[in-house]
Design an enzyme around this catalytic site. Structure first.
Site, PDB file in Angstrom:
ATOM      1  N   CYS A 121      63.993  10.755  27.206  1.00  0.00           N
ATOM      2  CA  CYS A 121      64.316  12.161  26.951  1.00  0.00           C
ATOM      3  C   CYS A 121      63.835  12.963  28.155  1.00  0.00           C
ATOM      4  O   CYS A 121      62.648  12.941  28.484  1.00  0.00           O
ATOM      5  CB  CYS A 121      63.614  12.631  25.677  1.00  0.00           C
ATOM      6  SG  CYS A 121      63.790  14.399  25.323  1.00  0.00           S
ATOM      7  N   CYS A 171      70.001  14.814  31.074  1.00  0.00           N
ATOM      8  CA  CYS A 171      69.723  14.666  29.646  1.00  0.00           C
ATOM      9  C   CYS A 171      70.342  13.345  29.233  1.00  0.00           C
ATOM     10  O   CYS A 171      71.491  13.054  29.605  1.00  0.00           O
ATOM     11  CB  CYS A 171      70.318  15.822  28.840  1.00  0.00           C
ATOM     12  SG  CYS A 171      70.190  15.629  27.041  1.00  0.00           S
TER      13      CYS A 171
END
Length: 266
Positions: free
Chosen positions: A73, A183
């Site tokens: 992440c 991302c």
């Protein structure tokens, strides 16, 4: 040798793109994945919230006796990794550093664009990491708050194309030759993104570099699993297990996967 699993965490399901590369690179390793779907997206949350939620997932993985933790992440890497690394003895591997290294190596014009969540962009983590490697590289950052939820929802193609096209409008006139998918959800929208930015742009997906770096660390520290050890992959979500299982099976191309619900803060 160390037969303990590799732990991978994410705010949602995007970290599966990292996990998939890790499994491909190291098929003899067991893994444990946790996606904090109940609290995603992290990108719009405060620094304190992001650190707290990430810490919950880290503690869950520690309770499963993992040997190394991958932050699959970008937001958690950018905001929480430095703080949490000081709190635990295990090494944490983040996606930002790997993506920055790949971007610095890839760009030919020294112009790089980065798309990511609000929190990742606000941290300027990619800018700092890329320019640390080459101060001459110009880095343009673009917050994309709609794309991670879009990838999780997995709507029809027309909806995906429309949202991606609208979101990436600022990039259409930007000067860059390399685009960093900042991302881990964004590789799931790669085709739609390429359709907007054009085939001539070089796309950097940090997942490849993360898998390679993890491999290097395990080799350096003699942490590879024994070749005869049984391999197991466990999947957990703080969200709804049935939907999580359906999407995970699709993304991982494995119909045998069974996802489990967990309250990470417990």
């Amino acid at each position: 040798m160390d037969n303990r699993p590799i732990g991978v965490l994410d705010s949602g399901l995007g970290g599966l793109t990292v996990l998939k590369k890790v499994i491909e690179k190291m098929p003899n390793e067991s893994t444990i994945f946790i996606g904090d779907q109940a609290n995603m997206p992290y990108g719009d949350r405060s620094r304190e919230e992001i650190i707290s939620l990430t810490r919950d997932s880290v503690n869950f993985l520690l309770s499963k006796d993992v040997k190394i933790i991958i932050f699959g992440c970008n937001t958690a890497t950018a905001v929480a990794m430095a703080t949490i690394q000081k709190e635990i003895p295990l090494q944490i591997i983040g996606v930002v550093q790997s993506g920055a290294l790949a971007a610095a190596r890839t760009t030919e014009t020294k112009n790089v664009a980065v798309i990511g969540t609000k929190a990742t962009v606000a941290s300027h983590s990619y800018l700092k990491e890329i320019q640390y490697r080459d101060p001459e590289i110009k880095v343009s950052e673009f917050a994309q708050p709609k794309l991670a939820p879009l990838a999780e929802e997995d709507p029809d193609e027309d909806t995906k194309n429309a949202v991606v096209s609208e979101s990436l409008t600022p990039l259409k006139n930007a000067d860059y030759d390399t685009l960093v998918l900042g991302c881990t959800h964004y590789p799931l929208l790669r085709d739609e993104i390429v359709a907007v930015v054009g085939q001539d742009k070089k796309i950097v997906d940090p997942a490849d570099q993360v898998a390679q770096y993890t491999y290097n660390v395990l080799r350096r520290d003699d942490l590879f699993a024994e070749s005869t050890a049984p391999v197991k992959h466990d999947y957990y979500t703080t969200g709804e297990a049935k939907k999580f299982t359906e999407i995970t099976r699709q993304w991982m191309n494995d119909d045998t996967i069974v996802g489990h619900h967990v309250d990470a803060e417990d």
